[in-house]
Scaffold this active site. Structure first.
Site, PDB file in Angstrom:
ATOM      1  N   GLU A  93      42.349  44.193  29.269  1.00 42.26           N
ATOM      2  CA  GLU A  93      41.603  43.365  28.333  1.00 42.26           C
ATOM      3  C   GLU A  93      42.062  41.932  28.493  1.00 42.26           C
ATOM      4  OE1 GLU A  93      44.194  43.776  24.289  1.00 42.26           O
ATOM      5  OE2 GLU A  93      42.811  45.388  24.774  1.00 42.26           O
ATOM      6  N   TYR A 151      40.583  38.140  37.556  1.00 38.29           N
ATOM      7  CA  TYR A 151      40.133  39.528  37.478  1.00 38.29           C
ATOM      8  C   TYR A 151      38.773  39.718  38.128  1.00 38.29           C
ATOM      9  CZ  TYR A 151      43.992  39.781  34.167  1.00 38.29           C
ATOM     10  OH  TYR A 151      45.222  39.713  33.584  1.00 38.29           O
TER      11      TYR A 151
END
Length: 141
Positions: free
Chosen positions: A92, A104
């Site tokens: 997250e 990411y």
């Protein structure tokens, strides 16, 4: 890296969410499902459970950023998770953390969900967390 070194670096990197304590790192490192990849100036830490992995935190010293260390740590973490049988990795990230999201996404993570008002800044401001996922194989172009 020792739990004290991990906690010290984590404190240099984060205020939100709150930096982790030495005892928190000690507890995680004692668990057999924990995966730690580290290099001077940074580390990635997570767990592999039941064929899935979760990246819990990645920290790169402020003076080491934008030199590829975060990507190297992430790649090592993904490889270790695959070696331990994980077919997917979750994490997250705060919607406002553009550098982390860029890292990411460049590594092939895709948005899998959203947690509304998940993070609270010291001033009380709330921000959403994106839940990201990718398979442990090579990143997509």
């Amino acid at each position: 890296m020792t739990p004290a070194e991990l906690a010290g670096l984590h404190a240099r990197c984060f205020t939100v969410p709150r930096p982790w304590s030495v005892s928190g790192f000690e507890t995680l490192l004692a668990a057999p499902e924990t995966v730690l990849t580290s290099r001077p100036g940074g580390f990635a830490l997570g767990q592999v459970v039941a064929g899935e992995a979760e990246l819990l935190t990645i920290a790169v010293a402020p003076d080491e950023r934008r030199r590829g260390l975060g990507r190297r740590l992430l790649d090592l973490f993904l490889a270790e998770c695959a070696a331990r049988g994980a077919s997917a990795v979750f994490l997250e990230a705060d919607v406002g953390n553009a550098p982390a999201l860029a890292l990411y996404r460049s590594a092939g993570f895709l948005v899998a969900g959203r947690r509304r008002a998940y993070y609270r800044a010291p001033d009380g401001t709330l921000s959403d967390a994106l839940i990201l996922r990718r398979a442990t194989g090579p990143a997509l172009p």
